[in-house]
Design a protein around this motif. Structure first.
Motif, PDB file in Angstrom:
ATOM      1  N   GLU A  69     -89.394 -86.585  -3.383  1.00 19.10           N
ATOM      2  CA  GLU A  69     -88.979 -85.659  -2.337  1.00 19.10           C
ATOM      3  C   GLU A  69     -88.118 -86.382  -1.309  1.00 19.10           C
ATOM      4  OE1 GLU A  69     -92.388 -86.032  -3.017  1.00 19.10           O
ATOM      5  OE2 GLU A  69     -92.388 -84.359  -4.422  1.00 19.10           O
ATOM      6  N   PHE A  70     -87.266 -85.610  -0.627  1.00 22.93           N
ATOM      7  CA  PHE A  70     -86.493 -86.166   0.459  1.00 22.93           C
ATOM      8  C   PHE A  70     -86.456 -85.174   1.609  1.00 22.93           C
ATOM      9  CE2 PHE A  70     -83.428 -83.894  -2.168  1.00 22.93           C
ATOM     10  CZ  PHE A  70     -82.655 -83.217  -1.246  1.00 22.93           C
ATOM     11  N   LEU A  71     -86.110 -85.667   2.780  1.00 22.96           N
ATOM     12  CA  LEU A  71     -85.998 -84.830   3.958  1.00 22.96           C
ATOM     13  C   LEU A  71     -84.708 -84.032   3.852  1.00 22.96           C
ATOM     14  CD1 LEU A  71     -86.944 -83.970   6.781  1.00 22.96           C
ATOM     15  CD2 LEU A  71     -85.782 -85.987   7.675  1.00 22.96           C
ATOM     16  N   ALA A  72     -84.840 -82.719   3.692  1.00 19.41           N
ATOM     17  CA  ALA A  72     -83.671 -81.864   3.498  1.00 19.41           C
ATOM     18  C   ALA A  72     -83.143 -81.296   4.807  1.00 19.41           C
ATOM     19  CB  ALA A  72     -84.026 -80.719   2.549  1.00 19.41           C
ATOM     20  N   GLY A  73     -83.998 -81.166   5.794  1.00 19.55           N
ATOM     21  CA  GLY A  73     -83.587 -80.621   7.078  1.00 19.55           C
ATOM     22  C   GLY A  73     -84.802 -80.297   7.912  1.00 19.55           C
ATOM     23  N   TYR A  74     -84.538 -79.743   9.099  1.00 19.38           N
ATOM     24  CA  TYR A  74     -85.656 -79.414   9.971  1.00 19.38           C
ATOM     25  C   TYR A  74     -85.249 -78.388  11.011  1.00 19.38           C
ATOM     26  CZ  TYR A  74     -83.387 -82.876  13.009  1.00 19.38           C
ATOM     27  OH  TYR A  74     -82.486 -83.582  13.758  1.00 19.38           O
ATOM     28  N   TYR A  75     -86.260 -77.742  11.531  1.00 18.38           N
ATOM     29  CA  TYR A  75     -86.124 -76.814  12.643  1.00 18.38           C
ATOM     30  C   TYR A  75     -86.910 -77.382  13.813  1.00 18.38           C
ATOM     31  CZ  TYR A  75     -84.458 -73.008   9.647  1.00 18.38           C
ATOM     32  OH  TYR A  75     -83.725 -72.221   8.806  1.00 18.38           O
ATOM     33  N   VAL A  76     -86.377 -77.216  14.995  1.00 13.52           N
ATOM     34  CA  VAL A  76     -87.135 -77.509  16.200  1.00 13.52           C
ATOM     35  C   VAL A  76     -87.438 -76.162  16.839  1.00 13.52           C
ATOM     36  CG1 VAL A  76     -87.110 -78.598  18.480  1.00 13.52           C
ATOM     37  CG2 VAL A  76     -86.073 -79.765  16.522  1.00 13.52           C
ATOM     38  N   ILE A  77     -88.722 -75.931  17.044  1.00 11.89           N
ATOM     39  CA  ILE A  77     -89.167 -74.670  17.639  1.00 11.89           C
ATOM     40  C   ILE A  77     -90.028 -74.979  18.854  1.00 11.89           C
ATOM     41  CG2 ILE A  77     -89.059 -73.398  15.464  1.00 11.89           C
ATOM     42  CD1 ILE A  77     -92.133 -73.684  15.281  1.00 11.89           C
ATOM     43  N   GLU A  78     -90.177 -73.998  19.712  1.00  9.80           N
ATOM     44  CA  GLU A  78     -91.061 -74.136  20.865  1.00  9.80           C
ATOM     45  C   GLU A  78     -92.020 -72.961  20.843  1.00  9.80           C
ATOM     46  OE1 GLU A  78     -90.862 -74.839  25.669  1.00  9.80           O
ATOM     47  OE2 GLU A  78     -89.015 -74.746  24.520  1.00  9.80           O
TER      48      GLU A  78
END
Length: 115
Positions: A69-78
């Protein structure tokens, strides 16, 4: 932070229609969390073969870990709570279409751009 892990074999095993559903699912997902005011931002990352790793006096081409697996992306939420963050993560298209799972991790420190 909602961290998207991807296994390239899983992605390659999906037919084109399912891949489009995942990608279009992100558009719908983003609309939902923008509407609630919980979305801070999202970033998609290039494939690991386009990455480099910098270590003390050494630079190597990616991927940086021996993993499927690899880090494909991310979301920052609050959100108001961890439970709400988990609820939002469960809405992501990777959960429905057999991705590697979404890692939910609290951000402890942020140093944004200066004015």
């Amino acid at each position: 932070m909602l961290i998207i892990h991807m296994n390239p074999d899983t992605w390659a095993g999906m037919d084109e229609e399912t891949q489009h559903k995942v990608m279009n699912g992100h558009d719908a997902f983003q609309e939902k969390i923008r509407a609630t005011g919980e979305m801070v931002g999202t970033w998609a990352l290039a494939d690991p073969d386009k990455s480099s790793v910098v270590r003390t006096r050494t630079v190597t081409d990616g991927p940086y870990l021996e993993a499927k697996e690899f880090l494909a992306g991310y979301y920052v939420i609050e959100t108001e709570s961890r439970d709400r963050a988990l609820e939002i993560a469960a809405m992501m298209p990777e959960v429905e279409f057999g991705g590697q799972g979404i890692e939910v991790r609290e951000i402890l420190h942020y140093a944004g751009p200066t004015a």
